[in-house]
Motif scaffolding. Structure first.
Motif, short mmCIF file in Angstrom:
data_model
loop_
_atom_site.label_atom_id
_atom_site.label_comp_id
_atom_site.label_asym_id
_atom_site.label_seq_id
_atom_site.Cartn_x
_atom_site.Cartn_y
_atom_site.Cartn_z
N ALA A 323 -4.90 8.96 -107.18
CA ALA A 323 -5.75 10.05 -106.66
C ALA A 323 -5.83 9.96 -105.13
O ALA A 323 -5.79 10.98 -104.43
N ASP A 324 -5.91 8.71 -104.61
CA ASP A 324 -5.94 8.55 -103.14
C ASP A 324 -4.65 9.06 -102.52
O ASP A 324 -4.64 9.72 -101.48
N LEU A 325 -3.52 8.72 -103.19
CA LEU A 325 -2.22 9.14 -102.65
C LEU A 325 -2.07 10.65 -102.66
O LEU A 325 -1.63 11.24 -101.65
N THR A 326 -2.44 11.29 -103.77
CA THR A 326 -2.25 12.74 -103.82
C THR A 326 -3.20 13.43 -102.82
O THR A 326 -2.83 14.44 -102.22
N GLY A 327 -4.38 12.84 -102.62
CA GLY A 327 -5.30 13.40 -101.61
C GLY A 327 -4.69 13.30 -100.23
O GLY A 327 -4.72 14.26 -99.44
N LEU A 328 -4.09 12.14 -99.92
CA LEU A 328 -3.45 11.95 -98.61
C LEU A 328 -2.27 12.92 -98.44
O LEU A 328 -2.10 13.53 -97.37
N GLN A 329 -1.47 13.07 -99.51
CA GLN A 329 -0.31 13.98 -99.42
C GLN A 329 -0.78 15.41 -99.07
O GLN A 329 -0.18 16.07 -98.21
N ALA A 330 -1.86 15.85 -99.71
CA ALA A 330 -2.36 17.22 -99.45
C ALA A 330 -2.83 17.33 -97.99
O ALA A 330 -2.55 18.32 -97.30
N ARG A 331 -3.52 16.27 -97.50
CA ARG A 331 -4.00 16.32 -96.11
C ARG A 331 -2.81 16.31 -95.14
O ARG A 331 -2.83 16.98 -94.11
N LEU A 332 -1.78 15.53 -95.48
CA LEU A 332 -0.59 15.49 -94.60
C LEU A 332 0.10 16.85 -94.57
O LEU A 332 0.53 17.32 -93.50
N ILE A 333 0.20 17.51 -95.72
CA ILE A 333 0.82 18.85 -95.74
C ILE A 333 0.01 19.81 -94.85
O ILE A 333 0.57 20.50 -93.99
N ASP A 334 -1.29 19.81 -95.05
CA ASP A 334 -2.14 20.75 -94.29
C ASP A 334 -2.04 20.47 -92.79
O ASP A 334 -1.95 21.40 -91.98
N HIS A 335 -2.06 19.18 -92.42
CA HIS A 335 -1.96 18.87 -90.99
C HIS A 335 -0.58 19.27 -90.45
O HIS A 335 -0.48 19.88 -89.38
N ALA A 336 0.47 18.97 -91.21
CA ALA A 336 1.83 19.30 -90.73
C ALA A 336 1.97 20.80 -90.52
O ALA A 336 2.61 21.25 -89.56
N LEU A 337 1.34 21.59 -91.40
CA LEU A 337 1.44 23.05 -91.24
C LEU A 337 0.80 23.52 -89.94
O LEU A 337 1.26 24.50 -89.34
N THR A 338 -0.23 22.78 -89.46
CA THR A 338 -0.86 23.18 -88.19
C THR A 338 0.07 22.89 -87.00
O THR A 338 -0.17 23.38 -85.90
N LEU A 339 1.09 22.05 -87.22
CA LEU A 339 2.00 21.70 -86.12
C LEU A 339 3.21 22.64 -86.06
O LEU A 339 4.02 22.56 -85.14
N LEU A 340 3.35 23.49 -87.11
CA LEU A 340 4.52 24.37 -87.18
C LEU A 340 4.29 25.66 -86.39
O LEU A 340 3.19 26.23 -86.48
N PRO A 342 4.77 29.81 -85.79
CA PRO A 342 5.00 30.91 -86.73
C PRO A 342 6.49 30.99 -87.06
O PRO A 342 7.33 30.86 -86.17
N GLY A 343 6.81 31.15 -88.32
CA GLY A 343 8.23 31.24 -88.74
C GLY A 343 8.89 29.88 -88.90
O GLY A 343 10.04 29.79 -89.34
N HIS A 369 -2.70 28.08 -98.95
CA HIS A 369 -2.09 28.84 -97.84
C HIS A 369 -1.26 29.97 -98.45
O HIS A 369 -0.02 29.87 -98.54
N PRO A 370 -1.90 31.06 -98.88
CA PRO A 370 -1.20 32.07 -99.68
C PRO A 370 -0.03 32.75 -98.95
O PRO A 370 0.84 33.31 -99.60
N ARG A 371 0.02 32.68 -97.62
CA ARG A 371 1.11 33.38 -96.92
C ARG A 371 2.34 32.49 -96.73
O ARG A 371 3.37 32.95 -96.22
N LEU A 372 2.21 31.28 -97.16
CA LEU A 372 3.35 30.35 -97.09
C LEU A 372 4.38 30.76 -98.15
O LEU A 372 4.00 31.20 -99.22
N THR A 373 5.67 30.60 -97.83
CA THR A 373 6.67 30.88 -98.88
C THR A 373 7.51 29.64 -99.12
O THR A 373 7.67 28.78 -98.24
N VAL A 374 8.08 29.57 -100.32
CA VAL A 374 9.00 28.47 -100.66
C VAL A 374 10.40 29.05 -100.65
O VAL A 374 10.64 30.09 -101.27
N GLU A 375 11.31 28.37 -99.96
CA GLU A 375 12.69 28.87 -99.91
C GLU A 375 13.54 28.03 -100.86
O GLU A 375 13.69 26.82 -100.67
N ARG A 416 6.40 29.04 -92.78
CA ARG A 416 5.19 29.71 -92.27
C ARG A 416 5.55 31.16 -91.95
O ARG A 416 6.65 31.41 -91.44
N PRO A 417 4.65 32.13 -92.20
CA PRO A 417 5.01 33.52 -91.88
C PRO A 417 5.28 33.69 -90.38
O PRO A 417 4.67 32.99 -89.56
N ALA A 418 6.19 34.61 -90.05
CA ALA A 418 6.58 34.79 -88.65
C ALA A 418 5.43 35.36 -87.81
O ALA A 418 5.39 35.19 -86.59
#
Ligand SMILES: C[S@@+](CC[C@H](N)C(=O)[O-])C[C@H]1O[C@@H](n2cnc3c(N)ncnc32)[C@H](O)[C@@H]1O
Length: 420
Positions: A323-340, A342-343, A369-375, A416-418
């Motif tokens: 549970a600790d690991l999956t919590g950390l993974q989610a936080r890492l994804i969210d933080h990484a998205l803030t570094l990306l 647009p596009g 993050h509903p506007r995120l897409t998976v390629e 991330r959306p353009a």
């Protein structure tokens, strides 16, 4: 396949097995046998790994001949000899004699058990039907989610792949010469079978390739880095993916929380004559000085996809801490998205067999993050059945059964959306 042991190697293997019983991984114990010649260190490590890969089968055979449960050290001697004879083809007379003398060396309790060890192993030597015994079973905390997701037959196939162990895969630098005897794999890696001394292979000193499982090489191919792009490799050590990114000419910043593990990234870059900026930091606190084009996030995980190469893992973990690991993974994804920007694109990867760390993380990230897409991946060598309904890539050890399997992995490319 490991060669039957020498006495030094057998003693070393028993020491490593004792270490695993004490909670140390085989990698943690890399320096434990340094008094032995290198060849015996390597043999000891292989023997210990083989015992762990076949422990259930050895115990099943031994249980029909042993009346009382032996002490743990004596049980390991019996397992080692059983695996040597029935799996590795060791001659019974030599293996049994060695086991008796190892038992004698285990103090008073050992001296009292030599007769039993001799008698039991002589019967084990006559055993028929070893190959038909079921493979080493996954621990329940891992088997449960595997069966629930892919079914009992998949769990059995994964267990068989774990028992078979892993070949050695190399990732070649673009344009490097072929490695003699290596099989080119459809996804671009090179594969060698049998025990190999890595530093003796052609191209090692020149840094023409690095060791990296074929599955582990795919997150970077999914990211599709381009020369000159600024890419952050988050959770980078020991650096297999940093090397891949740098080798195509991307400007790479490799971030890892462990300065010790980052040293290995630096060594690997040096040997391969490649360059990257190395940053020792917690990814959750890190922001780049200049805008990025793309991110690779190879998140810390249960590493349950690597059991072929780390057969000690099921004996060391009990599933707590997930549970600790999956919590950390989610936080890492969210933080990484803030570094990306647009596009921008981000590849999330884990060397895990657990859907909670892979498929479920992506589903949850899309919900947050509903506007995120998976390629969806369109990579050479990828089979359509490996692509998940979320558009991720699920790899399992039982895939490529005729080629020697691959590590378990999950990866997905997010965009991330353009416009924001
Ligand atoms: C799966 S390994 C990465 C393997 C690596 N990408 C490769 O291809 O060689 C996970 C890494 O994450 C690092 N790590 C764990 N938590 C971290 C955090 N919060 N920030 C930065 N690095 C972290 C660990 O030190 C470990 O080296």
């Amino acid at each position: 396949m490991a060669k039957p042991g020498t006495d030094q190697a057998r003693k070393g293997a028993l020491r490593l097995l004792q270490g695993v019983r004490d909670g140390l991984s085989l990698s943690d114990q890399a320096g434990a046998l340094k008094a032995l010649p290198a060849v015996d260190q390597a043999r000891a490590a292989r023997l210990a790994a083989e015992v762990l890969r076949h422990r259930d089968r050895a115990d099943a055979v031994l249980s029909t001949h042993v009346n009382r449960k032996p002490a743990p050290q004596i049980a390991d001697v019996l397992r080692l000899a059983t695996v040597e004879m029935l799996e590795l083809g060791g001659a019974a007379y030599g293996v049994v004699d060695a086991a008796v003398s190892l038992t004698r060396g285990l103090g008073r309790r050992g001296q009292a058990a030599t007769g039993m060890v001799n008698a039991v192993l002589r019967k084990v030597a006559q055993h028929q039907g070893w190959a038909e015994l079921p493979p080493q079973r996954l621990p329940d905390w891992l088997r449960g989610p595997v069966v629930a997701t892919w079914g009992e037959d998949a769990a059995l196939a994964i267990e068989a792949a774990h028992q078979a162990g892993a070949p050695l895969d190399l990732t070649p630098k673009p344009g490097a010469a072929q490695v003699e005897g290596a099989e080119p794999l459809p996804t671009g890696s090179l594969r060698l079978r049998g025990p190999v001394q890595v530093s003796a292979l052609p191209g090692f000193a020149e840094g023409d390739w690095w060791v990296q499982d074929a599955a582990a090489a795919l997150p970077v191919r999914l990211l599709d880095p381009q020369p000159g792009e600024r890419i952050a490799d988050l959770c980078a050590a020991p650096g297999g993916k940093t090397l891949q990114l740098a080798a195509v000419g991307a400007r790479v910043t490799a971030v890892d929380v462990s300065p010790t593990r980052l040293k290995r990234v630096a060594e690997n870059l040096r040997r391969c004559r490649l360059a990257a900026d190395l940053v020792a930091a917690d990814v959750l606190d890190w922001r780049p000085d200049t805008p990025l084009d793309a991110i690779l996030l190879d998140a810390p995980c249960s590493a349950t996809g690597t059991i072929r190469r780390h057969p000690d893992l099921p004996f060391l973990r009990d599933g707590s801490g997930l549970a600790d690991l999956t919590g950390l993974q989610a936080r890492l994804i969210d933080h990484a998205l803030t570094l990306l920007p647009p596009g921008g694109r981000l590849v999330y990867a884990v060397c895990s067999l657990l859907p909670d760390e892979g498929e479920a993380q992506i589903a949850a990230a899309l919900a947050r993050h509903p506007r995120l897409t998976v390629e969806a991946p369109g990579l050479p060598g990828i089979e359509p059945g490996w692509i998940t309904p979320e558009g991720g890539l699920r790899l399992r050890p039982d895939y490529w059964p005729d080629r020697g399997g691959m590590d378990g992995f999950f990866m997905a490319r997010l965009r991330r959306p353009a416009d924001g």
